[in-house]
Design an enzyme around this catalytic site. Structure first.
Site, mmCIF file in Angstrom:
data_model
loop_
_atom_site.group_PDB
_atom_site.id
_atom_site.type_symbol
_atom_site.label_atom_id
_atom_site.label_comp_id
_atom_site.label_asym_id
_atom_site.label_seq_id
_atom_site.Cartn_x
_atom_site.Cartn_y
_atom_site.Cartn_z
ATOM 1 N N CYS A 148 0.830 -1.207 0.000
ATOM 2 C CA CYS A 148 0.000 0.000 0.000
ATOM 3 C C CYS A 148 0.867 1.262 0.000
ATOM 4 O O CYS A 148 1.373 1.682 1.044
ATOM 5 C CB CYS A 148 -0.918 -0.012 1.226
ATOM 6 S SG CYS A 148 -1.907 1.487 1.364
ATOM 7 N N CYS A 151 -0.504 4.173 2.114
ATOM 8 C CA CYS A 151 -0.306 4.022 3.565
ATOM 9 C C CYS A 151 1.164 4.231 3.946
ATOM 10 O O CYS A 151 1.463 4.918 4.915
ATOM 11 C CB CYS A 151 -0.705 2.626 4.042
ATOM 12 S SG CYS A 151 -2.159 1.943 3.273
ATOM 13 N N ASP A 152 2.069 3.615 3.197
ATOM 14 C CA ASP A 152 3.464 3.547 3.647
ATOM 15 C C ASP A 152 4.427 4.443 2.873
ATOM 16 O O ASP A 152 5.542 4.689 3.346
ATOM 17 C CB ASP A 152 3.958 2.091 3.549
ATOM 18 C CG ASP A 152 3.117 1.169 4.426
ATOM 19 O OD1 ASP A 152 2.681 1.639 5.485
ATOM 20 O OD2 ASP A 152 2.901 0.006 4.049
#
Ligand code: NAP
Length: 325
Positions: A148, A151-152
């Site tokens: 992701c 997200c990261d």
């Protein structure tokens, strides 16, 4: 017995355990099914185990939903949730662990928040990212290996990262990363891409992207954190080492149909063999969204499935009631 309310689960005091339609999965397909079922005055609950939005919750920009030129995935998810609730659907944050059928129009859903009953079930769990299955992948997940970018990605600001895959996800999420990180290595096992041309062209124009083609990752290497990838050239067999701080894997999706495999025919990859009408071989059970066989997996096709499934469920319930069910 099934009239207990669920203030403790969803914060909504009027959620019952006897439902018309249980929708499993809170992505675009499930939320659209909820919107349509709610508008049909069906007692509707969406079960979501993690967070609303499914794949779009971890998508940066959605730029191909007609009428909305560009919107952040999580924002679109929020709007879909609000829209479904406006028509009376409820969201319960619980994982469905088993489905039983106790007769025509009598499905029992065992969940982490207890049992619910429903006349019809719309299975809209979609699919999850596939894993490469090579050494180091599991070990470094969360320590450099990610599925992701949204997200990261921000953790790797100014660093060099790899994106693995040649489909739409690798390109759209890779494009997102180019705005954050110093350099993106796009690693793909062939020299042709499955991704839409528009994304490939955009990626080629980025000055901080290097394509490593005909290459596969054979190992993720590091100590506490990922340090790099061992690559193999698919044509020459030659191995090389690529130093990167993170690797984002986008090699396709695995449908999440395990719990319905006894009720639904699946293809060899696990996708539900249901047509445009979303009906399965089990009356009252419908599969909508990325988890069914279809030529195109997009938000527009998922929402279309959701709408159709809700209408099919409505029709099923009305026929059931007409026959005294
Ligand atoms: P995908 O389209 O199935 O592409 C997967 C990619 O990973 C392919 O390039 C494939 O290579 C590669 N791959 C598969 N297994 C591999 C392995 N073991 N090792 C190395 N490479 C491997 O999956 P996706 O990109 O996740 O997209 C999923 C669905 O969502 C698609 O239908 C896509 O169109 C849709 N989507 C759409 C958008 C958009 O329209 N904005 C954005 C994201 C996703 P090969 O090509 O060689 O098979």
């Amino acid at each position: 017995m099934f009239q207990i309310t669920l203030e403790d689960i969803s914060g909504e005091s009027d959620v019952e355990r006897d439902l018309d339609v249980a929708i499993v999965g809170g992505g675009p397909a499930g939320l659209t099914a909820a919107l349509y079922a709610g508008r049909s005055m069906l007692k509707t609950v969406v079960f979501e185990k993690l967070s609303i939005g499914g794949q779009i919750a971890v998508t940066d920009d959605v730029d191909n939903y007609p009428g909305i030129e560009s919107i952040k995935g999580p924002e679109l998810a929020k709007r879909m949730e609000k829209h479904a609730k406006k028509f009376g659907a409820h969201i319960v944050f619980a994982e469905v662990t088993r489905i039983r059928k106790e007769g025509e129009g009598k499905f029992v859903l065992e969940t982490t928040e207890g049992e619910f009953r429903a006349k019809a079930v719309i299975w809209a769990t979609g699919a999850e990212p596939r894993k490469l299955g090579v050494p180091g992948e599991k070990e470094f997940t969360g320590r450099g290996v990610s599925y992701c970018a949204v997200c990261d990605g921000p953790f790797f600001k100014g660093k060099e990262v790899a994106v693995i895959g040649g489909g739409d996800s690798a390109f759209t999420e890779g494009l997102y990363l180019t705005n954050i990180v110093k350099k993106v290595y796009l690693i793909h096992r062939r020299d042709q891409f499955r991704a839409q041309k528009i994304y490939v062209e955009q990626m080629k124009k980025k000055p901080n992207v290097e394509f490593l083609l005909n290459k596969v990752v054979v190992e993720f290497v590091g100590d506490k954190m990922l340090k790099g990838l061992r690559l193999r050239d698919t044509k020459t067999g030659e191995e090389s080492f690529l130093e990167v701080d993170a690797a984002f894997i986008y090699i396709g999706l695995r449908p999440m149909n395990d719990l319905v495999k006894d009720f639904v025919d699946l293809d060899e990859r696990g996708f539900a063999l249901v047509g445009e009408d979303t009906r399965t071989k089990t009356p009252g059970l419908f599969v909508a969204g990325d988890g069914r066989v279809k030529p195109l997996r997009q938000v527009v096709t998922a929402v279309a499935d959701g709408a159709v499934a809700a209408m099919m469920a409505d029709e099923y319930i009305r026929e059931l009631e007409a026959h005294g069910g």
